[in-house]
Design a protein around this motif. Structure first.
Motif, short mmCIF file in Angstrom:
data_model
loop_
_atom_site.label_atom_id
_atom_site.label_comp_id
_atom_site.label_asym_id
_atom_site.label_seq_id
_atom_site.Cartn_x
_atom_site.Cartn_y
_atom_site.Cartn_z
N GLU A 187 0.82 -1.20 0.00
CA GLU A 187 0.00 0.00 0.00
C GLU A 187 0.86 1.26 0.00
N CYS A 188 2.17 1.08 0.10
CA CYS A 188 3.08 2.22 0.10
C CYS A 188 4.47 1.73 -0.30
N PHE A 216 9.42 -4.21 1.27
CA PHE A 216 9.23 -5.44 2.07
C PHE A 216 8.97 -6.63 1.16
N LYS A 217 8.08 -6.45 0.20
CA LYS A 217 7.75 -7.53 -0.74
C LYS A 217 8.98 -7.97 -1.53
N ARG A 226 0.15 -1.15 9.76
CA ARG A 226 -0.80 -0.47 8.89
C ARG A 226 -2.08 -1.28 8.72
N LYS A 227 -1.91 -2.59 8.62
CA LYS A 227 -3.09 -3.46 8.49
C LYS A 227 -3.95 -3.40 9.74
N ALA A 228 -3.30 -3.26 10.90
CA ALA A 228 -4.04 -3.23 12.17
C ALA A 228 -4.87 -1.96 12.32
#
Length: 204
Positions: free
Chosen positions: A137-138, A144-145, A200-202
């Motif tokens: 998403e950023c 990270f990926k 961020r997901k949280a």
């Protein structure tokens, strides 16, 4: 809850990687390093499971289950190697050099040393697969990926090197330490970015 599991797993893994790097440099003997490595394995499974749990792509469930399966295989191998080093090898003074050359991780080229490399080969395969489930998403998520994907490069060297006389009992001990320190420098950012990804997901 899934994001919290991921944050916990990435934090445990990251702290353990940092401790592993420091103990290799400053601890007397390999007990502390082996103990830290056990917690890398324990944190890695929830780390990978959370990536799968947060993925919204049903068509990638097969990949997710495969990546998790490899993470479990990695953890089992690593826990067996380092637990035996922390217990049987460390506490049994009567073990002969011949026995230690087989079961001691500290003996370069031993059976358990090779098992350790096999474990990290499987870990690399797991991160490579799980990278396809990361939903960026950023910019930091994309890094990270990619770090997870590129970490898959370690699979072939870790798998193949023990089959050839690259690391032998005559290999200087510092060589393995340098290689492992380089790996720590690579994987620690993976854990930090993973923690931010789950944070961020949280928030959603």
């Amino acid at each position: 809850m899934n994001a919290s599991v991921g944050k916990t797993g990435s934090a445990v893994t990251g702290i353990s990687v940092l401790l592993f790097a420091l103990t290799m440099l400053f601890a007397d003997g390999i007990f502390a390093s082996c103990l830290a490595s056990m917690f890398i394995a324990m944190g890695f499974i929830p780390f990978m499971c959370a990536i799968f749990a947060l993925s919204r792509r049903d068509d990638k469930k097969g990949l997710g289950f495969t990546g998790i399966a490899f993470s479990v295989v990695y953890a089992v191998i690593i826990l067996l190697v380092y637990y035996s080093e922390c217990t049987t090898v460390r506490l049994n003074a009567s073990l002969s050099n011949e026995a230690l050359s087989i079961i001691s991780f500290g003996h370069t080229g031993s059976l358990f040393f090779n098992y350790d490399l096999l474990g990290y080969a499987i870990m690399s395969l797991s991160t490579f697969i799980m990278a396809f489930l990361v939903e960026p998403e950023c910019k930091s998520d994309r890094i990270f990926k990619w770090l997870l994907l590129i970490h898959g490069i370690f699979f072939l060297p870790c798998l193949v090197i023990p089959m050839f006389p690259v690391f032998t009992p005559d290999t200087a001990g510092y060589v393995g330490t340098v290689v492992l320190e380089i790996w720590c420098l690579y994987f620690l950012p993976v854990c930090v970015l993973g923690y931010r990804y789950f944070s961020r997901k949280a928030e959603k």
